[in-house]
Scaffold this motif. Structure first.
Motif, mmCIF file in Angstrom:
data_model
loop_
_atom_site.group_PDB
_atom_site.id
_atom_site.type_symbol
_atom_site.label_atom_id
_atom_site.label_comp_id
_atom_site.label_asym_id
_atom_site.label_seq_id
_atom_site.Cartn_x
_atom_site.Cartn_y
_atom_site.Cartn_z
ATOM 1 N N LEU A 138 0.827 -1.213 0.000
ATOM 2 C CA LEU A 138 0.000 0.000 0.000
ATOM 3 C C LEU A 138 0.857 1.256 0.000
ATOM 4 N N ASN A 139 1.921 1.244 0.772
ATOM 5 C CA ASN A 139 2.828 2.390 0.839
ATOM 6 C C ASN A 139 3.467 2.648 -0.530
ATOM 7 N N ARG A 140 3.825 1.563 -1.207
ATOM 8 C CA ARG A 140 4.419 1.676 -2.549
ATOM 9 C C ARG A 140 3.378 2.198 -3.540
ATOM 10 N N GLN A 141 2.187 1.635 -3.482
ATOM 11 C CA GLN A 141 1.132 1.997 -4.433
ATOM 12 C C GLN A 141 0.643 3.430 -4.262
ATOM 13 N N TYR A 142 0.442 3.874 -3.017
ATOM 14 C CA TYR A 142 -0.188 5.172 -2.796
ATOM 15 C C TYR A 142 0.758 6.300 -2.435
ATOM 16 N N ARG A 143 1.956 5.956 -1.962
ATOM 17 C CA ARG A 143 2.887 7.010 -1.561
ATOM 18 C C ARG A 143 4.197 6.945 -2.323
ATOM 19 N N GLY A 144 4.378 5.904 -3.138
ATOM 20 C CA GLY A 144 5.608 5.765 -3.900
ATOM 21 C C GLY A 144 6.808 5.404 -3.048
ATOM 22 N N LEU A 145 6.571 4.881 -1.840
ATOM 23 C CA LEU A 145 7.646 4.499 -0.932
ATOM 24 C C LEU A 145 7.677 2.979 -0.807
ATOM 25 N N ASP A 146 8.749 2.365 -1.246
ATOM 26 C CA ASP A 146 8.854 0.910 -1.239
ATOM 27 C C ASP A 146 9.430 0.423 0.087
ATOM 28 N N SER A 147 8.661 0.641 1.155
ATOM 29 C CA SER A 147 9.072 0.196 2.485
ATOM 30 C C SER A 147 7.838 0.013 3.348
ATOM 31 N N ALA A 148 7.988 -0.838 4.357
ATOM 32 C CA ALA A 148 6.898 -1.029 5.311
ATOM 33 C C ALA A 148 6.840 0.191 6.230
ATOM 34 N N THR A 149 5.681 0.455 6.760
ATOM 35 C CA THR A 149 5.479 1.523 7.736
ATOM 36 C C THR A 149 4.540 0.991 8.802
ATOM 37 N N ASP A 150 4.240 1.787 9.808
ATOM 38 C CA ASP A 150 3.394 1.297 10.887
ATOM 39 C C ASP A 150 1.904 1.544 10.651
ATOM 40 N N VAL A 151 1.556 2.719 10.103
ATOM 41 C CA VAL A 151 0.149 3.057 9.913
ATOM 42 C C VAL A 151 -0.007 3.922 8.666
#
Length: 178
Positions: free
Chosen positions: A57-70
Motif C-alpha cells: 500500500l505504501n508503494r502503491q499510494y505514496r511511492g515508498l517501497d518500504s513497510a510503515t506502521d500506519v
C-alpha cells in the motif's frame, strides 16, 4: 448514528479472540477521540495487516517501497474525491435514522470518514522498542491514523506538537500511558 468502527484482518491466521479485545479498546479510543474533536457521526474502517501488506500500500499510494506502521486514507479530504457509487443505493433502512441532507441521501459513503491500515508486526516491534504495551502502541497508531483522517498532520514542529498532544490526551483518558 454515532461513530463506529468496522475492521478487517488480512493477516494469515488473524482475527481471533485477542483481536476482538483489541477492537473493544479501539472503539473506546474512537469514541474518546471523536468526542474531543466534536465528531459525533461517522464510520472508520480499520485493516490489520502485516509488513508486506502495508509495504504494498505504501508503494502503491505514496511511492515508498518500504513497510510503515500506519497509513490513513481520508474520505473527508478534497471535494473532488474519486468515489464512485450506485445511484440506486438505498440510503435509509427501516429502524435507522433518516437522511437529513437530501444531497447525500443516495451516497453510501456519506458517513465514511476513511480507512486506517496498521501493520501488526510493526506495532509489536515498536511496543518492544519503546518499552510499553502492545495495546498502547496499537492505540497510539489508531488514534494517530484517526487524526490524519480528520486532516491533522505533523509536517512541521508546531503541527506535530498539536497532533501528538491530542493523541496523548486520548490515550491518557483511556488509561494507556507509557
Amino acid at each position: 448514528m454515532s461513530l463506529s468502527l468496522e475492521w478487517i484482518d488480512e493477516r494469515d491466521n488473524g482475527a481471533g479472540e485477542k483481536e476482538e479485545q483489541w477492537m473493544d479498546l479501539l472503539e473506546k479510543l474512537l469514541n474518546i477521540a471523536g468526542e474531543k474533536e466534536e465528531i459525533a457521526r461517522g464510520i472508520v474502517t480499520l485493516t490489520l495487516t502485516d509488513d508486506e501488506g502495508i509495504r504494498e500500500l505504501n508503494r502503491q499510494y505514496r511511492g515508498l517501497d518500504s513497510a510503515t506502521d500506519v497509513l490513513s486514507f481520508s474520505l473527508l479530504e478534497g471535494e473532488e474525491a474519486d468515489i464512485h457509487y450506485d445511484d440506486e443505493y438505498e440510503a435509509s433502512e427501516e429502524g435507522q435514522e433518516e437522511w437529513v441532507d437530501e444531497a447525500e441521501a443516495n451516497n453510501p459513503f456519506a458517513d465514511m470518514l476513511g480507512d486506517i491500515v496498521i501493520s501488526v508486526p510493526r506495532a509489536e516491534l515498536q511496543a518492544q522498542e519503546y518499552g510499553h504495551s502492545f495495546e498502547r502502541e496499537l492505540g497510539f497508531l489508531f488514534v494517530h491514523g484517526f487524526l490524519h483522517l480528520l486532516g491533522y498532520d505533523h509536517g512541521d514542529e508546531e503541527a506535530e506538537r498539536e497532533m501528538f498532544s491530542k493523541q496523548e490526551a486520548v490515550l491518557a483518558e483511556a488509561g494507556l500511558t507509557r
